[in-house]
Design a protein around this motif. Structure first.
Motif, short mmCIF file in Angstrom:
data_model
loop_
_atom_site.label_atom_id
_atom_site.label_comp_id
_atom_site.label_asym_id
_atom_site.label_seq_id
_atom_site.Cartn_x
_atom_site.Cartn_y
_atom_site.Cartn_z
N ARG B 112 11.71 17.28 -0.01
CA ARG B 112 11.98 18.65 0.45
C ARG B 112 11.66 18.73 1.94
N GLU B 113 12.49 19.49 2.62
CA GLU B 113 12.47 19.44 4.08
C GLU B 113 11.12 19.81 4.69
N SER B 114 10.49 20.87 4.17
CA SER B 114 9.28 21.37 4.82
C SER B 114 8.01 20.75 4.26
N TRP B 115 8.13 19.90 3.27
CA TRP B 115 6.94 19.35 2.63
C TRP B 115 6.50 18.07 3.32
N ARG B 116 5.20 17.83 3.20
CA ARG B 116 4.65 16.61 3.79
C ARG B 116 4.28 15.63 2.69
N TYR B 117 4.39 14.37 3.00
CA TYR B 117 4.13 13.34 2.00
C TYR B 117 3.15 12.30 2.55
N ALA B 118 2.51 11.62 1.62
CA ALA B 118 1.59 10.54 2.00
C ALA B 118 1.90 9.31 1.16
N VAL B 119 1.76 8.17 1.78
CA VAL B 119 2.11 6.91 1.12
C VAL B 119 0.89 6.00 1.08
N GLY B 120 0.63 5.41 -0.07
CA GLY B 120 -0.42 4.40 -0.20
C GLY B 120 0.21 3.07 -0.52
N MET B 121 -0.30 2.00 0.09
CA MET B 121 0.30 0.68 -0.11
C MET B 121 -0.76 -0.37 -0.37
N ASP B 122 -0.56 -1.11 -1.45
CA ASP B 122 -1.39 -2.28 -1.70
C ASP B 122 -0.47 -3.49 -1.59
N VAL B 123 -0.94 -4.54 -0.97
CA VAL B 123 -0.05 -5.65 -0.60
C VAL B 123 -0.50 -6.93 -1.28
N ASP B 131 1.03 -7.35 -8.12
CA ASP B 131 2.08 -6.50 -7.54
C ASP B 131 1.73 -6.05 -6.13
N SER B 132 2.77 -5.93 -5.31
CA SER B 132 2.67 -5.07 -4.12
C SER B 132 3.13 -3.69 -4.56
N THR B 133 2.45 -2.66 -4.10
CA THR B 133 2.82 -1.32 -4.56
C THR B 133 3.00 -0.36 -3.38
N ILE B 134 3.93 0.55 -3.58
CA ILE B 134 4.09 1.69 -2.67
C ILE B 134 4.02 2.93 -3.56
N GLU B 135 3.08 3.80 -3.27
CA GLU B 135 2.95 5.04 -4.03
C GLU B 135 3.14 6.21 -3.05
N VAL B 136 4.07 7.09 -3.38
CA VAL B 136 4.33 8.26 -2.53
C VAL B 136 3.81 9.50 -3.25
N ALA B 145 5.51 11.25 -6.10
CA ALA B 145 6.92 11.51 -5.79
C ALA B 145 7.77 10.26 -5.95
N ALA B 146 7.20 9.10 -5.72
CA ALA B 146 7.98 7.86 -5.85
C ALA B 146 7.03 6.69 -6.02
N GLU B 147 7.58 5.59 -6.53
CA GLU B 147 6.72 4.44 -6.79
C GLU B 147 7.52 3.14 -6.71
N LEU B 148 6.89 2.14 -6.14
CA LEU B 148 7.45 0.79 -6.17
C LEU B 148 6.34 -0.17 -6.58
N HIS B 278 -6.91 -8.48 -6.50
CA HIS B 278 -5.83 -8.06 -7.39
C HIS B 278 -5.32 -6.69 -6.98
N GLY B 279 -4.02 -6.61 -6.70
CA GLY B 279 -3.45 -5.33 -6.26
C GLY B 279 -2.72 -4.65 -7.39
N ASP B 280 -2.68 -3.37 -7.39
CA ASP B 280 -1.93 -2.67 -8.43
C ASP B 280 -1.67 -1.24 -8.04
N MET B 281 -1.11 -0.52 -8.99
CA MET B 281 -0.68 0.84 -8.71
C MET B 281 -1.85 1.79 -8.46
N VAL B 282 -2.96 1.55 -9.14
CA VAL B 282 -4.09 2.47 -8.99
C VAL B 282 -4.63 2.41 -7.56
N VAL B 283 -4.68 1.21 -7.00
CA VAL B 283 -5.14 1.10 -5.61
C VAL B 283 -4.16 1.83 -4.70
N GLY B 284 -2.85 1.65 -4.96
CA GLY B 284 -1.84 2.36 -4.17
C GLY B 284 -2.03 3.87 -4.27
#
Lengths: 230, 334
Positions: B112-123, B131-136, B145-148, B278-284
């Motif tokens: 959404r245009e006016s909203w702000r987002y934050a991304v966490g990444m474990d590599v 896993d490498s993870t991207i959590e939005v 909002a999104a996950e890799l 060990h990397g995973d989604m929780v760290v992200g």
């Protein structure tokens, strides 16, 4: 002071002498201060929330003696042992009866260190509660300045200061006494300990109080600092 | 009483001197028999799990070992939040995010245009191990909002992917781990992608006698209380909305080890060094949560992250009802 206190039945001159003598004794040993001049707030007690410090309890007397004779203490405790009140009272005693004291009361967050006097909460909040409930305090105490985070007695160069966890404030000063409450849940307690080494080695007081939690405080308590991968 | 040797001061209080010059005191509740009557102790035991009683009253430092990090009630409550992805996206040849049926990035919320987002990444290294993870996360409601999660993506490619995700989500604040391959990702973000909205830490540099800024999260990951404790509190208080089922399930796999640090239960047999990597989604998620807390308020278009009033309601700052409430509050304060 309660209206039905035996002190109130005494002639005025006798009363003044008695109070002055007790204050003099309190200045010599904190046990007298706790016994005669300290009141606590018990939020659980609906009928009489403000009550004299439970000096009669054996563990309070034992801990007071240990604190007085051993300047460096790390205390692992069960919950609800009135220890935070006790150490606030003991550091208040230092503040009232010693000169040139910079006393730091540390908690995880600054809000917790400051607390709220009305609710008898936090470290400075508890200290202020006890300070303001000292019987005859107007006659006994000089001018004491209070700010949001500090209590100051300029005449005696004493300061009691609420600080958050971490080393930043400690590093810049050498304090006389540092009381770190619930240091087992302070992620920065190791840094605070390192920053306080000049205080520790210089003869100051360092009191760490915590409920069992795996942490740097545990290593300090178990005397395993520097062992293996700890 | 000066303590020079191990001493039982009174029943329930043991004191002993340490090498450091400290006196270690164990203050057990049995030293206060007036308060801790047998009935009171029995009532306390009945009111909490046995491990918690052992930890908080019996001063047992290992009582927590093996217990779940995240409260099961809180994770069960997340079940109603779980969704299937509304789309999947991946990088095209030009390095932009495009919708692909089998894209690696699962989208749970349209930007959404006016909203702000934050991304966490474990590599991770990208060699089919962890896993490498991207959590939005949306920075206001702390909603996923999104996950890799990919264990074959190389660190440089992950950096390019993260830059595209950051741009897509309104130049989100990216908080990436710094140790190991994290530094490769950070250099790719800065040097190759010219992405500048990165979470950074300010450290006192004693040699230069001035503070220096360091990109990324430095001090450990899944086992860092500084990172994990606030996130655990937020999940337990249900201040975080998880959308991915796999991510929610990974939260349930975390337990406390004998040192009281969070660790994945399936990895307890590994040594400490291996577990820490060990990397995973929780760290992200924890890194994204940290970035959410640090999204600048002025730019977020929302009120302060941890304030209860509007945050909890989930109301945007420009909502007419909120404006009305604010006006009323101002009138009252006058």
């Amino acid at each position: 002071m309660a209206i039905d206190s035996p002190l109130m039945a005494m002639p005025r001159k006798t009363l003044q002498l008695r109070i002055a003598a007790r204050w003099e004794l309190a200045s010599r040993h904190p046990s007298y201060f706790l016994q005669w001049f300290c009141f606590t707030l018990d939020q659980h007690d609906q009928r009489q929330p403000i009550k004299p410090f439970p000096w009669h309890k054996p563990h309070i007397q034992a801990m007071t003696g240990l604190w007085l004779d051993n300047p460096l203490l790390i205390v692992a405790k069960s919950r609800q042992m009135v220890e935070t009140w006790l150490f606030c009272a003991l550091h208040l005693w230092l503040f009232l009866f010693r000169r040139g004291q910079l006393i730091m009361l540390q908690s995880k967050r600054e809000e917790d260190a400051i607390g709220n006097e009305t609710a008898g909460d936090g470290l400075v909040g508890r200290s202020l509660f006890m300070l303001h409930h000292i019987p005859y305090r107007r006659q006994l105490l000089g001018k004491i300045d209070e700010t949001a985070t500090k209590i100051e007695n300029r005449a005696q160069n004493n300061t009691l200061w609420a600080i958050p966890q971490g080393p930043d404030i400690i590093r810049q000063r050498t304090c006389s006494a540092l009381f770190s409450d619930e240091c087992g849940v302070q992620p920065d307690f190791d840094d605070a300990y390192t920053a306080a080494i000049p205080t520790i080695l210089g003869g100051g007081r360092f009191t760490g109080l915590f409920t069992a939690n795996p942490s740097f405080a545990q290593q300090l308590f178990e005397d395993t600092l520097g062992d293996g991968d700890n | 009483m000066v303590i020079t040797e191990p001493t039982v001061v009174i029943p329930g209080i043991d004191a002993r001197p340490c090498k450091t010059g400290f006196v270690a005191i164990k203050l057990h509740y049995s030293s206060d028999p007036e308060t801790y009557t047998p009935e009171h102790v029995a009532a306390l035991k009945a009111s909490m799990p046995s491990w918690r009683f052992r930890k908080e009253y019996e001063i047992d430092f290992t009582a927590q070992a093996g217990q779940p990090v995240f409260e099961s009630e809180a994770l069960n409550a997340q079940s109603r939040n779980l969704r299937n992805p509304i789309a999947r996206m991946d990088l095209d040849e030009s390095g932009k995010l495009v919708k692909r049926e089998r894209g690696r990035l699962a989208i749970y919320q349209d930007v959404r245009e006016s909203w702000r987002y934050a991304v966490g990444m474990d590599v991770s290294e990208g060699v089919a191990q962890s896993d490498s993870t991207i959590e939005v996360f949306e920075a206001f409601k702390r909603e996923q909002a999104a996950e890799l999660a990919d264990n074959r993506i190389s660190p440089p490619e992950l950096g390019r992917f993260a830059a595209a995700v950051g741009e897509y989500y309104n130049r989100a604040l990216i908080c990436c781990v710094r140790p190991m391959h994290g530094i490769t990702v950070l250099r790719t973000l800065v040097d190759d992608c010219h992405y500048t909205n990165l979470w950074h830490d300010r450290m006192d540099e004693h040699l230069a006698a001035m503070p220096t800024e360091r990109l990324g999260w430095a001090k450990g990951e899944g086992r860092s209380p500084r990172l994990m404790d606030p996130y655990i509190e937020a999940v337990d208080a249900q201040e975080v909305i998880l959308r991915s089922m796999q991510c929610r399930d990974q939260h349930g796999q975390y337990i406390y080890d004998e040192k009281g640090l969070a660790t994945l239960s399936k990895n307890t047999e590994l040594n400490t060094a291996l577990r820490a990597r060990h990397g995973d989604m929780v760290v992200g998620c924890a890194l994204a949560y940290r970035a959410c807390c640090d999204v600048p308020k002025a730019r977020s278009g929302h009120s302060a992250p941890r304030q209860r009033s509007t945050d909890q309601i989930g109301m945007p700052a420009n909502d007419p009802l909120l404006r009305k409430l604010n006006k009323r509050a101002q009138r009252t304060s006058r």
